[in-house]
Motif scaffolding. Sequence first.
Motif, PDB file in Angstrom:
ATOM      1  N   LYS A   1     -36.173 -16.840 -39.121  1.00  0.00           N
ATOM      2  CA  LYS A   1     -37.569 -17.225 -38.939  1.00  0.00           C
ATOM      3  C   LYS A   1     -37.967 -17.079 -37.473  1.00  0.00           C
ATOM      4  O   LYS A   1     -37.106 -16.911 -36.603  1.00  0.00           O
ATOM      5  CB  LYS A   1     -37.787 -18.662 -39.397  1.00  0.00           C
ATOM      6  CG  LYS A   1     -37.554 -18.823 -40.884  1.00  0.00           C
ATOM      7  CD  LYS A   1     -37.906 -20.185 -41.365  1.00  0.00           C
ATOM      8  CE  LYS A   1     -37.683 -20.192 -42.881  1.00  0.00           C
ATOM      9  NZ  LYS A   1     -38.205 -21.314 -43.540  1.00  0.00           N
ATOM     10  N   THR A   2     -39.252 -17.164 -37.198  1.00  0.00           N
ATOM     11  CA  THR A   2     -39.780 -17.051 -35.843  1.00  0.00           C
ATOM     12  C   THR A   2     -39.058 -18.007 -34.893  1.00  0.00           C
ATOM     13  O   THR A   2     -38.810 -19.164 -35.235  1.00  0.00           O
ATOM     14  CB  THR A   2     -41.292 -17.335 -35.843  1.00  0.00           C
ATOM     15  OG1 THR A   2     -41.937 -16.316 -36.610  1.00  0.00           O
ATOM     16  CG2 THR A   2     -41.871 -17.341 -34.447  1.00  0.00           C
ATOM     17  N   ASN A   3     -38.701 -17.487 -33.718  1.00  0.00           N
ATOM     18  CA  ASN A   3     -37.998 -18.195 -32.637  1.00  0.00           C
ATOM     19  C   ASN A   3     -36.548 -18.530 -32.952  1.00  0.00           C
ATOM     20  O   ASN A   3     -35.912 -19.251 -32.200  1.00  0.00           O
ATOM     21  CB  ASN A   3     -38.749 -19.469 -32.224  1.00  0.00           C
ATOM     22  CG  ASN A   3     -40.079 -19.150 -31.595  1.00  0.00           C
ATOM     23  OD1 ASN A   3     -40.211 -18.191 -30.840  1.00  0.00           O
ATOM     24  ND2 ASN A   3     -41.091 -19.925 -31.929  1.00  0.00           N
ATOM     25  N   GLU A   4     -36.004 -17.983 -34.017  1.00  0.00           N
ATOM     26  CA  GLU A   4     -34.601 -18.215 -34.355  1.00  0.00           C
ATOM     27  C   GLU A   4     -33.729 -17.144 -33.711  1.00  0.00           C
ATOM     28  O   GLU A   4     -34.113 -15.976 -33.611  1.00  0.00           O
ATOM     29  CB  GLU A   4     -34.415 -18.202 -35.868  1.00  0.00           C
ATOM     30  CG  GLU A   4     -33.032 -18.625 -36.307  1.00  0.00           C
ATOM     31  CD  GLU A   4     -32.896 -18.741 -37.810  1.00  0.00           C
ATOM     32  OE1 GLU A   4     -31.750 -18.872 -38.270  1.00  0.00           O
ATOM     33  OE2 GLU A   4     -33.913 -18.689 -38.533  1.00  0.00           O
ATOM     34  N   VAL A   5     -32.540 -17.550 -33.294  1.00  0.00           N
ATOM     35  CA  VAL A   5     -31.538 -16.650 -32.714  1.00  0.00           C
ATOM     36  C   VAL A   5     -30.298 -16.710 -33.585  1.00  0.00           C
ATOM     37  O   VAL A   5     -29.825 -17.789 -33.937  1.00  0.00           O
ATOM     38  CB  VAL A   5     -31.190 -17.051 -31.270  1.00  0.00           C
ATOM     39  CG1 VAL A   5     -30.056 -16.189 -30.729  1.00  0.00           C
ATOM     40  CG2 VAL A   5     -32.406 -16.977 -30.375  1.00  0.00           C
ATOM     41  N   ILE A   6     -29.765 -15.546 -33.931  1.00  0.00           N
ATOM     42  CA  ILE A   6     -28.524 -15.465 -34.695  1.00  0.00           C
ATOM     43  C   ILE A   6     -27.479 -14.780 -33.819  1.00  0.00           C
ATOM     44  O   ILE A   6     -27.720 -13.692 -33.279  1.00  0.00           O
ATOM     45  CB  ILE A   6     -28.719 -14.673 -36.004  1.00  0.00           C
ATOM     46  CG1 ILE A   6     -29.703 -15.396 -36.922  1.00  0.00           C
ATOM     47  CG2 ILE A   6     -27.378 -14.458 -36.700  1.00  0.00           C
ATOM     48  CD1 ILE A   6     -30.059 -14.622 -38.175  1.00  0.00           C
ATOM     49  N   GLN A   7     -26.324 -15.416 -33.675  1.00  0.00           N
ATOM     50  CA  GLN A   7     -25.221 -14.832 -32.922  1.00  0.00           C
ATOM     51  C   GLN A   7     -24.539 -13.771 -33.787  1.00  0.00           C
ATOM     52  O   GLN A   7     -24.303 -13.992 -34.978  1.00  0.00           O
ATOM     53  CB  GLN A   7     -24.225 -15.915 -32.509  1.00  0.00           C
ATOM     54  CG  GLN A   7     -24.822 -16.988 -31.614  1.00  0.00           C
ATOM     55  CD  GLN A   7     -25.436 -16.440 -30.343  1.00  0.00           C
ATOM     56  OE1 GLN A   7     -24.861 -15.601 -29.655  1.00  0.00           O
ATOM     57  NE2 GLN A   7     -26.631 -16.922 -30.016  1.00  0.00           N
ATOM     58  N   LEU A   8     -24.255 -12.641 -33.186  1.00  0.00           N
ATOM     59  CA  LEU A   8     -23.597 -11.530 -33.876  1.00  0.00           C
ATOM     60  C   LEU A   8     -22.249 -11.251 -33.232  1.00  0.00           C
ATOM     61  O   LEU A   8     -22.034 -11.567 -32.063  1.00  0.00           O
ATOM     62  CB  LEU A   8     -24.454 -10.261 -33.784  1.00  0.00           C
ATOM     63  CG  LEU A   8     -25.899 -10.331 -34.250  1.00  0.00           C
ATOM     64  CD1 LEU A   8     -26.603  -9.016 -33.951  1.00  0.00           C
ATOM     65  CD2 LEU A   8     -25.972 -10.657 -35.714  1.00  0.00           C
ATOM     66  N   ASP A   9     -21.388 -10.613 -33.975  1.00  0.00           N
ATOM     67  CA  ASP A   9     -20.129 -10.093 -33.455  1.00  0.00           C
ATOM     68  C   ASP A   9     -19.859  -8.786 -34.194  1.00  0.00           C
ATOM     69  O   ASP A   9     -18.977  -8.707 -35.046  1.00  0.00           O
ATOM     70  CB  ASP A   9     -19.001 -11.101 -33.662  1.00  0.00           C
ATOM     71  CG  ASP A   9     -17.712 -10.656 -32.979  1.00  0.00           C
ATOM     72  OD1 ASP A   9     -17.763  -9.746 -32.120  1.00  0.00           O
ATOM     73  OD2 ASP A   9     -16.650 -11.218 -33.308  1.00  0.00           O
ATOM     74  N   VAL A  10     -20.668  -7.783 -33.869  1.00  0.00           N
ATOM     75  CA  VAL A  10     -20.622  -6.495 -34.564  1.00  0.00           C
ATOM     76  C   VAL A  10     -20.209  -5.423 -33.561  1.00  0.00           C
ATOM     77  O   VAL A  10     -20.848  -5.260 -32.523  1.00  0.00           O
ATOM     78  CB  VAL A  10     -22.000  -6.143 -35.176  1.00  0.00           C
ATOM     79  CG1 VAL A  10     -21.959  -4.780 -35.838  1.00  0.00           C
ATOM     80  CG2 VAL A  10     -22.447  -7.222 -36.144  1.00  0.00           C
TER      81      VAL A  10
END
Length: 111
Positions: free
Chosen positions: A40-49
């Motif tokens: 959703k708006t203003n959300e941050v998801i951490q990735l490890d790709v």
Amino acid sequence: MKLHLTQIKCNVNDESDGDEIYLRYNGRKIWPSGLFKGIKTNEVIQLDVNVDVPDDEFVTIELWEYDLLSGNDYLGTFEMKMNERGGPFISSLKLKNTEYMASYLLTWETA
């Protein structure tokens, strides 16, 4: 060269109730392991790709929005020049067309 995607931030989602996103590179899905990841708006998801990419070339990562009842939406691309090692670097989403309202940032590093 190794491209490491570390986070995706949604500044503005495309759909009013949030987006169901996934990333593709060279015709194949690279994230997430399931069908999609809700954001959703203003959300941050951490990735490890991690992705193997050619040195000194532009790399294009596609952002898609999953739709259950219709075709998935190709929102746009993150473009990166693989000419420098290190980071973090940030790429802004280039929308595929003006019918989409999404705004995303992709954070990445190279090694």
